[in-house]
Scaffold this active site. Structure first.
Site, PDB file in Angstrom:
ATOM      1  N   ARG A 193      -9.852 -55.541  47.542  1.00  0.00           N
ATOM      2  CA  ARG A 193      -8.402 -54.814  47.885  1.00  0.00           C
ATOM      3  C   ARG A 193      -7.310 -55.842  47.318  1.00  0.00           C
ATOM      4  O   ARG A 193      -6.289 -55.545  46.911  1.00  0.00           O
ATOM      5  CB  ARG A 193      -8.183 -54.217  49.287  1.00  0.00           C
ATOM      6  CG  ARG A 193      -9.012 -53.017  49.485  1.00  0.00           C
ATOM      7  CD  ARG A 193      -8.743 -52.526  50.504  1.00  0.00           C
ATOM      8  NE  ARG A 193      -9.653 -51.465  50.840  1.00  0.00           N
ATOM      9  CZ  ARG A 193      -9.629 -50.708  52.092  1.00  0.00           C
ATOM     10  NH1 ARG A 193      -9.197 -51.063  53.131  1.00  0.00           N
ATOM     11  NH2 ARG A 193     -10.334 -49.413  52.055  1.00  0.00           N
ATOM     12  N   GLY A 240      -7.848 -45.677  70.352  1.00  0.00           N
ATOM     13  CA  GLY A 240      -8.069 -45.523  69.099  1.00  0.00           C
ATOM     14  C   GLY A 240      -9.691 -45.619  69.043  1.00  0.00           C
ATOM     15  O   GLY A 240     -10.398 -45.385  70.351  1.00  0.00           O
ATOM     16  N   ALA A 258      -7.413 -42.455  59.240  1.00  0.00           N
ATOM     17  CA  ALA A 258      -8.435 -43.104  58.230  1.00  0.00           C
ATOM     18  C   ALA A 258      -9.118 -41.946  57.263  1.00  0.00           C
ATOM     19  O   ALA A 258      -9.410 -41.031  57.887  1.00  0.00           O
ATOM     20  CB  ALA A 258      -9.379 -43.832  58.978  1.00  0.00           C
ATOM     21  N   GLN A 259      -8.987 -42.344  56.081  1.00  0.00           N
ATOM     22  CA  GLN A 259      -9.642 -41.060  55.413  1.00  0.00           C
ATOM     23  C   GLN A 259     -10.816 -41.288  54.780  1.00  0.00           C
ATOM     24  O   GLN A 259     -11.707 -40.519  54.846  1.00  0.00           O
ATOM     25  CB  GLN A 259      -8.695 -40.977  54.141  1.00  0.00           C
ATOM     26  CG  GLN A 259      -7.218 -40.669  54.375  1.00  0.00           C
ATOM     27  CD  GLN A 259      -6.198 -40.630  53.180  1.00  0.00           C
ATOM     28  OE1 GLN A 259      -6.535 -41.064  52.171  1.00  0.00           O
ATOM     29  NE2 GLN A 259      -4.939 -40.259  53.442  1.00  0.00           N
ATOM     30  N   GLY A 260     -11.098 -42.454  54.037  1.00  0.00           N
ATOM     31  CA  GLY A 260     -12.210 -42.568  53.251  1.00  0.00           C
ATOM     32  C   GLY A 260     -13.588 -42.608  53.858  1.00  0.00           C
ATOM     33  O   GLY A 260     -14.315 -42.197  53.363  1.00  0.00           O
ATOM     34  N   GLY A 261     -13.810 -43.303  54.865  1.00  0.00           N
ATOM     35  CA  GLY A 261     -15.184 -43.263  55.550  1.00  0.00           C
ATOM     36  C   GLY A 261     -15.484 -44.516  56.307  1.00  0.00           C
ATOM     37  O   GLY A 261     -14.524 -45.453  56.192  1.00  0.00           O
ATOM     38  N   LYS A 304       0.077 -45.525  74.405  1.00  0.00           N
ATOM     39  CA  LYS A 304       1.573 -45.491  74.394  1.00  0.00           C
ATOM     40  C   LYS A 304       1.988 -44.421  73.832  1.00  0.00           C
ATOM     41  O   LYS A 304       3.307 -43.882  73.896  1.00  0.00           O
ATOM     42  CB  LYS A 304       2.251 -46.765  73.950  1.00  0.00           C
ATOM     43  CG  LYS A 304       2.086 -47.066  72.310  1.00  0.00           C
ATOM     44  CD  LYS A 304       2.828 -48.168  71.992  1.00  0.00           C
ATOM     45  CE  LYS A 304       2.842 -48.552  70.614  1.00  0.00           C
ATOM     46  NZ  LYS A 304       3.309 -50.008  70.445  1.00  0.00           N
ATOM     47  N   ASP A 358       1.023 -54.908  69.563  1.00  0.00           N
ATOM     48  CA  ASP A 358       1.497 -55.381  70.897  1.00  0.00           C
ATOM     49  C   ASP A 358       0.528 -55.970  71.815  1.00  0.00           C
ATOM     50  O   ASP A 358       0.689 -57.134  72.504  1.00  0.00           O
ATOM     51  CB  ASP A 358       1.683 -53.975  71.985  1.00  0.00           C
ATOM     52  CG  ASP A 358       2.581 -53.052  71.238  1.00  0.00           C
ATOM     53  OD1 ASP A 358       3.250 -53.368  70.153  1.00  0.00           O
ATOM     54  OD2 ASP A 358       3.003 -52.178  71.900  1.00  0.00           O
TER      55      ASP A 358
END
Ligand SMILES: Cc1cc2nc3c(=O)[nH]c(=O)nc-3n(C[C@H](O)[C@H](O)[C@H](O)COP(=O)(O)OP(=O)(O)OC[C@H]3O[C@@H](n4cnc5c(N)ncnc54)[C@H](O)[C@@H]3O)c2cc1C
Length: 346
Positions: free
Chosen positions: A292, A14, A48-51, A36, A224
């Site tokens: 959140r 990632g 991830a969408q928002g930024g 994996k 993991d």
């Protein structure tokens, strides 16, 4: 059993793993990055969408520090926040934009289109429409392909670290510092366990979201690396702090599709079963852009009171953004249309 030796082993591909691989690769080290999944794009990063947080107009690292401290209810690690606020916004420009070529959305005059997310007192979030993570993951992998000393192996699941303690025949070694010598990884296709020896091992296997029944996280997010580190004797702390993103598209089966906080950042408001706005009761100052944990608890409370399985998010009537809703949130628009919801109208 295959046994390979590399200078740097990166477990996970990632944003964290790719960044580590690029930095190590650029410094001339031989790097092996394993993931994996069969598709290296697959990661939390990709969804991830928002930024990503940078610094907007009339903003400063001090204001960002205060915002994060307040959102963390005063229990965040000040040193970690200091590093994030001092280095994060700079790295968004130096690394993601200038080095990797990530394209963030711009206004018509060519300036960056900063958006707002919960608990931020300024518009400071850079985004690629509502597909920021996809753009970042794609550009990171493109960059990796240009660095010859980085090899990516897909479909290898790391299962345990190789440490000096557990692989030595000398029992006295346990009185010395434990050293990580690499990792064992399962070849998903053959079922064979491979040995990857490394001078340095980077764990970048992401979070634990997929341990929950309903989640926006992909299959690979099963923590993991955390359990491997724990088994190898690392201190694991703060595991009780799991971030629940307040808004996911509700379907009876559980869609797993996130509705970005940026929708509320661009004006969207939460309504209960009776169509009443409710965040003002729970957070008069921040309303729908409260941290959140507060928004999540408020939604839960409203659902419990009205014995409802969901609440509503209305952006059609409250939108404050500059582009039209469809252009600003193309991914969310298309996904909602599949479920017969037109976010420009309802
Ligand atoms: C739907 C959604 C929306 C989000 N929106 C935002 C946002 O707008 N802004 C923001 O800042 N953050 C957002 N986040 C959070 C952000 O995406 C994550 O914090 C970030 O991407 C984590 O990056 P990572 O590299 O640590 O982990 P990941 O991106 O999850 O990468 C983990 C990697 O490790 C690999 N892996 C896992 N286990 C193993 C193993 N045993 N062996 C080998 N490889 C393994 C996986 O295949 C993957 O390649 C969002 C998250 C989700 C799910």
């Amino acid at each position: 059993m295959i046994r390979e030796k590399t200078e740097v082993l990166v477990i996970g591909g990632g944003i964290s793993g790719c960044t580590a691989a690029i930095k190590a690769g650029d410094s001339g080290k031989s790097v092996l990055m394993i993931t994996k999944t069969s598709d290296p794009m697959e990661s939390n990063t990709r969804y991830a969408q928002g930024g990503i947080v940078a610094l907007g107009e009339n903003d400063s690292k001090e204001i960002l520090y205060e915002d994060i401290m307040r959102a963390g209810a005063g229990i965040s690690n000040p040193l970690a926040i200091k590093i994030i606020t001092e280095e994060g916004p700079r790295l968004v420009f130096d690394f993601l934009i200038h080095e990797i070529g990530v394209s963030f959305s711009k206004n018509e005059d060519g300036s960056y289109n900063y958006t707002k997310e919960a608990a931020h007192s300024k518009k400071r979030v850079l985004h690629h429409y509502d597909m920021t993570g996809f753009e970042i993951q794609k550009k990171l992998l493109e960059k990796i392909k240009t660095i010859k000393n980085i090899t990516i192996l897909e479909e290898f699941t790391a299962i345990d670290f190789i440490t000096s303690h557990h692989s030595s025949e000398n029992p006295l070694l346990k009185y010395r510092n434990n050293l990580c010598l690499g990792a064992y990884a399962l070849n998903n296709s053959t079922g064979e366990v491979n040995t990857f020896l490394a001078d340095a091992t980077v764990v970048a296997t992401g979070g634990i979201g997929k341990l929950y029944q309903f989640t926006t996280n992909p299959e690979c997010a099963t923590g993991d690396g955390i359990s491997m580190a724990y088994r190898a004797g690392a201190d694991v702390t703060n595991m009780e702090y799991v971030q629940f993103h307040p808004t996911m598209l509700y379907t009876e089966e559980g869609s797993g599709f996130l509705i970005s906080e940026a929708v509320r950042g661009e004006g969207g408001r939460l309504l209960n079963k009776s169509g009443e706005e409710f965040m003002i009761k729970y957070s008069p100052e921040w309303k729908d852009l409260a941290p959140r944990d507060k928004v999540t608890r408020a939604i839960y409370n409203e659902m419990a009171k009205s014995e409802s399985s969901h609440v509503y998010l209305d952006v059609a009537h409250y939108y404050t953004g500059e582009m039209n809703i469809h252009s600003r949130f193309p991914g969310i628009f298309e996904e909602c249309i599949k479920h017969k919801i037109n976010i420009e109208k309802e």
